[in-house]
Enzyme design. Structure first.
Site, PDB file in Angstrom:
ATOM      1  CG  ASP A 163      -1.677  -1.289   1.382  1.00  0.00           C
ATOM      2  OD1 ASP A 163      -1.943  -1.976   0.378  1.00  0.00           O
ATOM      3  OD2 ASP A 163      -1.985  -1.623   2.535  1.00  0.00           O
TER       4      ASP A 163
ATOM      5  CD  GLU B  93      -8.612  -3.556  -1.246  1.00  0.00           C
ATOM      6  OE1 GLU B  93      -9.212  -3.635  -0.176  1.00  0.00           O
ATOM      7  OE2 GLU B  93      -7.711  -4.335  -1.581  1.00  0.00           O
TER       8      GLU B  93
END
EC number: 3.2.1.55
Length: 361
Positions: free
Chosen positions: A60, A233
């Protein structure tokens, strides 16, 4: 889910078992290796060139640029750290500064996921997802604030929970200031019972206060968004000419089919109106392209130091079946624009390939 969520690196089969529960599934973001440390990647350097990955593990990854330096964050699971570098291709030589550690208990005590650093209204803000002592259903977004010029210095003030509309499960929040209005996009559940992850958007009155209701701008309705189970997401805003894009991650991060999707709207449109957003019907990056690049996702963007090139920062695994754990490394590669004004991310680069350093380095 977005970044990889599985602090304990649950297997895909285990994930499916949780999906059978009537109340909610356990989302697993990944990135918590227990120590919160990242092993620097030894630089592979030739004149004017470099090779990925930049750092590992680094799920991420997020980057922003200000006053001559790039600031990078990624999921560790148990703290918030910032890397500072003048050269993105040499990120592996930077040493991160831990700027915040969670309390022992409470609503933001565990599973610290997908931090993002933004400079807004003259101050720095970190947005991060966290839950209450490991209970995934309690995941919410939280905000820290710092008035220092350099976010690796100064004092971080806890602004508490970002109270998004309806106060549902929420992760992966990002923000943009467009036409003098702050907007926040995130991944969330439709209700409190779990299920697939949707993308939502709302207005903000300031960097830590939401305004009005939430608008669902995307659901995992296409087959390539539902590998493992339905996931949208990791939304990221990208503006070019008269278009604003939301580039997002789709499908379960525990599968090799994790990939990037795209939403688009006019910059002058009412962004909190769902109908203004158009979804690309196929992945715009990934899901995989070589023997060293699987499960590409949770990206962000930066420009080269001289402003001439656009670059994509993302994570990926080096082998199939490595899932949402700490095999994910941070990688970069340039991208261009198509004649219709949409981004052309190309194909994920093999780890064995040399790339030209970003211009200006």
């Amino acid at each position: 889910m977005t970044k990889s969520r599985c602090v304990n690196n649950f297997s895909t089969m285990t994930k499916y078992l949780f999906l059978l529960l009537p109340l909610y599934f356990l989302a697993c973001k990944s990135g918590d290796n227990g120590s919160g440390t990242t092993t620097p990647v030894a630089p592979v350097d030739t004149v004017g060139k470099f090779r990925n990955p930049l750092i590992s593990p680094a799920p991420d990854p997020w980057v922003t640029y200000r006053d001559g330096f790039y600031y990078v964050m990624h999921t560790t699971g148990n703290n918030l750290r910032i890397y500072k570098t003048a050269s993105m291709s040499r990120l592996g030589a930077a040493r991160p500064v831990t700027v915040w550690t969670p309390p022992a208990t409470g609503p933001n005590s565990r599973d610290i996921w997908a931090p993002e650093l933004h400079h807004l209204n003259g101050k720095w803000y970190i947005y991060y997802a966290a839950d209450n002592n490991g209970v995934d259903a309690t995941h919410r977004m939280f905000v820290l604030e710092n008035a220092a010029a350099d976010p690796t210095t100064g004092t971080w003030t806890d602004r508490g929970q970002l109270n998004l509309p309806e106060n549902r499960w929420a992760i992966d929040a990002t923000v943009i200031q467009l036409n003098n209005q702050l907007f926040c996009a995130w991944s969330g559940w439709e209700n409190d019972l779990g299920g697939s992850q949707q993308l939502y958007l709302c207005k903000l009155t300031n960097p830590y206060t939401a305004e009005g209701g939430r608008t669902r701008i995307s659901s995992p309705e296409l087959a390539w968004e539902r590998q493992g189970f339905g996931v949208n997401e990791g939304p990221q805003f990208l503006v070019h000419a008269n278009k604003v894009f939301v580039i997002y991650s789709a499908s379960f991060c525990g599968t090799d089919q994790y990939a990037l999707g795209q939403l688009a709207a006019d910059t002058t449109a009412s962004l909190t109106t769902a109908s203004v957003w158009t979804k690309a019907q196929s992945p715009v990056f990934g899901p995989y392209a070589s023997g060293t690049t699987y499960g590409v996702g949770h990206n962000s963007f930066f420009t080269s130091r001289d402003g001439r090139e656009n670059w994509l920062l993302y994570h990926a695994n080096a082998a199939p079946g490595q899932g949402c754990g700490d095999f994910r490394s941070a990688r970069i590669q340039p991208f261009t624009w198509k004649t219709d004004g949409t981004p052309n991310f190309g194909t994920p680069v093999n780890l064995n390939d040399y790339l030209k350093r970003p211009s200006g380095e």
